[in-house]
Motif scaffolding. Structure first.
Motif, PDB file in Angstrom:
ATOM      1  N   LEU A 174       0.840  -1.200   0.000  1.00  0.00           N
ATOM      2  CA  LEU A 174       0.000   0.000   0.000  1.00  0.00           C
ATOM      3  C   LEU A 174       0.879   1.256   0.000  1.00  0.00           C
ATOM      4  N   TYR A 175       1.956   1.227   0.756  1.00  0.00           N
ATOM      5  CA  TYR A 175       2.899   2.348   0.776  1.00  0.00           C
ATOM      6  C   TYR A 175       3.376   2.661  -0.641  1.00  0.00           C
ATOM      7  N   SER A 176       3.799   1.640  -1.350  1.00  0.00           N
ATOM      8  CA  SER A 176       4.297   1.806  -2.714  1.00  0.00           C
ATOM      9  C   SER A 176       3.220   2.387  -3.632  1.00  0.00           C
ATOM     10  N   LEU A 177       2.005   1.870  -3.514  1.00  0.00           N
ATOM     11  CA  LEU A 177       0.881   2.346  -4.324  1.00  0.00           C
ATOM     12  C   LEU A 177       0.593   3.824  -4.045  1.00  0.00           C
ATOM     13  N   LEU A 178       0.555   4.182  -2.772  1.00  0.00           N
ATOM     14  CA  LEU A 178       0.252   5.571  -2.404  1.00  0.00           C
ATOM     15  C   LEU A 178       1.340   6.528  -2.885  1.00  0.00           C
ATOM     16  N   VAL A 179       2.590   6.153  -2.685  1.00  0.00           N
ATOM     17  CA  VAL A 179       3.700   7.029  -3.060  1.00  0.00           C
ATOM     18  C   VAL A 179       3.774   7.211  -4.569  1.00  0.00           C
ATOM     19  N   SER A 180       3.614   6.116  -5.312  1.00  0.00           N
ATOM     20  CA  SER A 180       3.829   6.203  -6.762  1.00  0.00           C
ATOM     21  C   SER A 180       2.590   6.616  -7.558  1.00  0.00           C
ATOM     22  N   HIS A 181       1.390   6.290  -7.076  1.00  0.00           N
ATOM     23  CA  HIS A 181       0.200   6.538  -7.897  1.00  0.00           C
ATOM     24  C   HIS A 181      -0.817   7.507  -7.295  1.00  0.00           C
ATOM     25  N   GLU A 182      -0.936   7.540  -5.999  1.00  0.00           N
ATOM     26  CA  GLU A 182      -2.013   8.315  -5.378  1.00  0.00           C
ATOM     27  C   GLU A 182      -1.592   9.641  -4.750  1.00  0.00           C
ATOM     28  N   LYS A 183      -0.321   9.842  -4.548  1.00  0.00           N
ATOM     29  CA  LYS A 183       0.155  11.016  -3.813  1.00  0.00           C
ATOM     30  C   LYS A 183      -0.305  12.331  -4.450  1.00  0.00           C
ATOM     31  N   ARG A 184      -0.118  12.482  -5.734  1.00  0.00           N
ATOM     32  CA  ARG A 184      -0.508  13.741  -6.405  1.00  0.00           C
ATOM     33  C   ARG A 184      -2.020  13.970  -6.343  1.00  0.00           C
ATOM     34  N   ARG A 185      -2.778  12.921  -6.520  1.00  0.00           N
ATOM     35  CA  ARG A 185      -4.244  13.041  -6.452  1.00  0.00           C
ATOM     36  C   ARG A 185      -4.671  13.489  -5.061  1.00  0.00           C
ATOM     37  N   ILE A 186      -4.079  12.893  -4.033  1.00  0.00           N
ATOM     38  CA  ILE A 186      -4.433  13.241  -2.655  1.00  0.00           C
ATOM     39  C   ILE A 186      -3.997  14.665  -2.332  1.00  0.00           C
ATOM     40  N   GLU A 187      -2.823  15.071  -2.801  1.00  0.00           N
ATOM     41  CA  GLU A 187      -2.390  16.458  -2.595  1.00  0.00           C
ATOM     42  C   GLU A 187      -3.371  17.434  -3.234  1.00  0.00           C
ATOM     43  N   GLY A 188      -3.860  17.110  -4.427  1.00  0.00           N
ATOM     44  CA  GLY A 188      -4.859  17.946  -5.091  1.00  0.00           C
ATOM     45  C   GLY A 188      -6.152  18.029  -4.298  1.00  0.00           C
ATOM     46  N   LEU A 189      -6.578  16.895  -3.746  1.00  0.00           N
ATOM     47  CA  LEU A 189      -7.789  16.887  -2.918  1.00  0.00           C
ATOM     48  C   LEU A 189      -7.606  17.746  -1.673  1.00  0.00           C
ATOM     49  N   LEU A 190      -6.453  17.616  -1.045  1.00  0.00           N
ATOM     50  CA  LEU A 190      -6.180  18.431   0.144  1.00  0.00           C
ATOM     51  C   LEU A 190      -6.239  19.918  -0.181  1.00  0.00           C
ATOM     52  N   LYS A 191      -5.655  20.293  -1.300  1.00  0.00           N
ATOM     53  CA  LYS A 191      -5.648  21.707  -1.689  1.00  0.00           C
ATOM     54  C   LYS A 191      -7.047  22.207  -2.027  1.00  0.00           C
ATOM     55  N   SER A 192      -7.896  21.338  -2.560  1.00  0.00           N
ATOM     56  CA  SER A 192      -9.267  21.773  -2.857  1.00  0.00           C
ATOM     57  C   SER A 192     -10.110  21.849  -1.584  1.00  0.00           C
ATOM     58  N   TYR A 193      -9.879  20.956  -0.617  1.00  0.00           N
ATOM     59  CA  TYR A 193     -10.608  20.991   0.652  1.00  0.00           C
ATOM     60  C   TYR A 193     -10.150  22.157   1.530  1.00  0.00           C
ATOM     61  N   PHE A 194      -8.846  22.447   1.484  1.00  0.00           N
ATOM     62  CA  PHE A 194      -8.264  23.482   2.332  1.00  0.00           C
ATOM     63  C   PHE A 194      -7.493  24.477   1.466  1.00  0.00           C
ATOM     64  N   PRO A 195      -8.182  25.335   0.716  1.00  0.00           N
ATOM     65  CA  PRO A 195      -7.507  26.232  -0.230  1.00  0.00           C
ATOM     66  C   PRO A 195      -6.594  27.271   0.420  1.00  0.00           C
ATOM     67  N   THR A 196      -6.840  27.632   1.658  1.00  0.00           N
ATOM     68  CA  THR A 196      -6.011  28.646   2.315  1.00  0.00           C
ATOM     69  C   THR A 196      -4.818  28.039   3.038  1.00  0.00           C
ATOM     70  N   LEU A 197      -4.715  26.738   3.005  1.00  0.00           N
ATOM     71  CA  LEU A 197      -3.681  26.029   3.740  1.00  0.00           C
ATOM     72  C   LEU A 197      -2.474  25.751   2.856  1.00  0.00           C
ATOM     73  N   THR A 198      -1.280  25.923   3.399  1.00  0.00           N
ATOM     74  CA  THR A 198      -0.065  25.583   2.669  1.00  0.00           C
ATOM     75  C   THR A 198       0.257  24.118   2.935  1.00  0.00           C
ATOM     76  N   ILE A 199       0.237  23.338   1.875  1.00  0.00           N
ATOM     77  CA  ILE A 199       0.527  21.914   1.986  1.00  0.00           C
ATOM     78  C   ILE A 199       1.810  21.647   1.213  1.00  0.00           C
ATOM     79  N   ASN A 200       2.884  21.375   1.928  1.00  0.00           N
ATOM     80  CA  ASN A 200       4.177  21.154   1.292  1.00  0.00           C
ATOM     81  C   ASN A 200       4.337  19.731   0.788  1.00  0.00           C
ATOM     82  N   LYS A 201       3.965  18.764   1.625  1.00  0.00           N
ATOM     83  CA  LYS A 201       4.095  17.376   1.177  1.00  0.00           C
ATOM     84  C   LYS A 201       3.338  16.433   2.102  1.00  0.00           C
ATOM     85  N   ILE A 202       3.187  15.205   1.612  1.00  0.00           N
ATOM     86  CA  ILE A 202       2.616  14.124   2.394  1.00  0.00           C
ATOM     87  C   ILE A 202       3.740  13.102   2.616  1.00  0.00           C
TER      88      ILE A 202
END
Length: 116
Positions: free
Chosen positions: A83-111
């Protein structure tokens, strides 16, 4: 005569503008304060951690746990290396995008994903 000298030497308050009142109205102070409080409430670290299951969905949430959000870094514990490998290689960018849409005023550097 001594009483007159003490009146002349009295200190003038800072920002004194002659005969104008020196006080401020509560409405002038309250609106900026309320705006600041609303921004703080929107971006509490606990909100990001609590939103994790909703962001990633039930399936991934059952195998992961968001444990902290500090200085723009979300730390997520993962149950296994596959699951770690899957999240890092395939899902990380999608999740970062979701975080930025849920919290637009928040600075999100990385997961950061970590295996439990």
């Amino acid at each position: 005569m001594a009483g007159m000298a003490s009146n002349r030497n009295r200190r003038i308050p800072k920002n004194y503008q002659g005969q104008k009142p020196t006080g401020r109205q509560i409405k002038d102070l309250l609106n900026p304060l309320l705006d600041e409080l609303q921004e703080r409430v929107k971006t509490q670290p606990g909100d990001v951690v609590n939103a994790w299951p909703e962001l990633v969905g039930e399936k991934i949430a059952s195998m992961t746990e968001a444990v902290s959000f500090q200085s723009g870094v979300l730390v997520v514990k993962v149950s296994n290396s596959a699951l770690y490998s899957l999240l890092v290689s395939h899902e990380k960018r999608r999740i970062e995008g979701l975080l930025k849409s849920y919290f637009p005023t928040l600075t999100i550097n990385k997961i950061q994903f970590r295996i439990r």
